[in-house]
Design an enzyme around this catalytic site. Structure first.
Site, PDB file in Angstrom:
ATOM      1  N   LYS A  76      42.698  38.753  43.838  1.00  0.00           N
ATOM      2  CA  LYS A  76      43.390  39.368  42.705  1.00  0.00           C
ATOM      3  C   LYS A  76      44.747  38.699  42.554  1.00  0.00           C
ATOM      4  CE  LYS A  76      44.892  42.612  39.732  1.00  0.00           C
ATOM      5  NZ  LYS A  76      45.039  44.010  40.171  1.00  0.00           N
ATOM      6  N   ASP A 111      41.144  51.380  36.838  1.00  0.00           N
ATOM      7  CA  ASP A 111      42.481  51.270  37.429  1.00  0.00           C
ATOM      8  C   ASP A 111      42.871  52.549  38.140  1.00  0.00           C
ATOM      9  OD1 ASP A 111      44.615  49.757  38.190  1.00  0.00           O
ATOM     10  OD2 ASP A 111      45.691  49.869  36.295  1.00  0.00           O
TER      11      ASP A 111
END
Length: 411
Positions: A195, A324
């Site tokens: 990420k 998220d």
């Protein structure tokens, strides 16, 4: 041998309901589906799910199980919660996520002080070993971000110099040499994807949310290191120009993309890249206690999320569901599916985004459908999700790998 009987099951590829819904399971695998399973119910255990509809286990491609959850003080957790506390709280987050019908997740990048430990890798190992209940985890380890980038935790509360500074191993990396070390460290200790923070964000004091944070040279180093080791790269990215640069540098997946323009969207299509949604947070995230500058940023940014996701879907972008979480609470992951339908995606397309497309994103072929030979990751909902996607908010049966973790049909 075990047989599930329900009113129907969803063929996610065709976007249709097969009736009746019969699935036969042996061990952790599906051995037959639909009419091919009829007549086998007298062999082994039978679980009758009544009028429910069967679905493959859903997938959330952006969560952070090590953040949020019961008992956390969001304003102080960065400086109060040590790694053991985070892991213990994550046990509850993982269980709630699984019981909500999400059997696979990507834990998309720690950005907290851990002493270098990859807490999501450890959590996934504990789940795989059967010590605790939770979804299958694809861990990213620590998010890679520049000093002062969106995922530099010192930027969320404007800490003074020297407070909560993270190490290269914990993801704060500047320049190609530090970046290579940071990425290699994550891979060494179990990360299954990387990420990266490519642009600013809404809830950090990093300036414009769309501004590109890493240079193209630095982004290419991240991609080079990950791809040579067979890992994909996901990038937190909002701005249209930042999305274009990320795609051009080889990033595999854009997270959020709220500010994408038509050119950026077409680049995703032309280069066969993925977009992870996270649209529910734009509708439901509580920013009332945030500094006014962040509230103003959210008020400007969040409405643009609706138009960009609809444009991306209509253009043919490969869209995978992500929440998220804890931006929306753990265990409320299906709220994202409802928002996507409300904002213009057909229910069948949304279900594919949470199953087959998500499986493609994590590069696996053993899940995402109810089909012979695939993992027995199966859920049931009280109605037809092709007609009413909100039934996914009320999962009443969860099986992962042939083991039942929730069954509301037991008398």
């Amino acid at each position: 041998m075990l047989t599930l009987k329900a009113a129907g099951l969803v063929d996610v590829d065709a976007g249709t309901i097969i009736r009746p819904g019969i699935v036969r399971v042996d061990g952790d695998r599906i051995v037959s589906v639909g009419e091919t399973a009829v007549g086998s119910a007298d062999e082994g255990e039978v679980i009758d799910l009544g009028d429910s509809i069967l679905l493959p286990g859903l997938m959330d491609m952006e969560v952070n199980l090590l953040m949020g959850g019961r008992g956390e003080n969001p304003g102080l957790s960065q400086v109060q919660d040590d790694p053991p506390t985070r892991v213990l709280r994550a046990v509850g987050n993982a269980r709630r996520t699984l019981r909500a019908g999400f059997t696979t997740v990507r834990n998309l990048g720690l950005f907290v002080k851990t002493g270098g430990y990859l807490l999501d890798v450890a959590l996934g190992k504990a789940i795989d070993a059967g010590w605790i209940d939770g979804p299958r985890i694809i861990p990213a380890g620590h998010a890679i971000t520049p000093t002062g980038g969106h995922l530099d935790p010192t930027m969320f509360a404007a800490f003074m110099p020297g407070v909560l500074e993270l190490t290269i191993e914990e993801g704060i990396a500047n320049g190609v040499d530090e970046i290579r070390k940071a990425v290699r460290y994550q891979i060494k200790h179990g990360a299954q994807l990387i990420k990266v923070c490519c642009s600013g964000g809404v809830m950090s004091l990093t300036g414009e949310a769309g501004a590109q944070h890493y240079s193209d040279e630095e982004l290419r180093v991240i991609v080079d290191e990950a791809h040579r080791r067979g890992l994909r790269v996901a990038a937190h990215t909002h701005g249209a120009e930042a999305v274009k640069h990320a795609v051009d540098c080889g990033i595999d997946c854009i997270e959020h993309g709220f500010l994408m323009d038509d050119e950026a969207i077409q680049m995703l299509v032309d280069n066969d890249r993925f977009l992870v949604t996270t649209r529910r947070l734009a509708q439901a995230m509580d920013v009332s206690k945030a500094p006014k500058v962040l509230q103003d940023k959210a008020a400007e940014m969040f409405p643009k999320a609706e138009t960009s996701i609809k444009a991306a879907y209509e253009a043919g972008v490969k869209i995978a569901v992500g929440t998220d979480a804890p931006a929306i609470p753990h265990g409320r992951n299906a709220d994202e599916l409802v928002t996507l339908v409300e904002w213009g995606m057909p229910p069948a397309a949304v279900l594919r985004s949470a199953t087959t497309i998500a499986a493609d994103l994590i590069n696996v072929t053993d899940r995402g459908r109810l089909a012979e030979g695939l993992l027995a990751d199966i859920i049931a909902v009280p109605g037809n999700p092709l007609e009413d996607i909100s039934v996914t908010q009320h999962v009443d049966f969860v099986m992962k790998g042939g083991k039942v973790f929730r069954n509301e049909h037991i008398n």
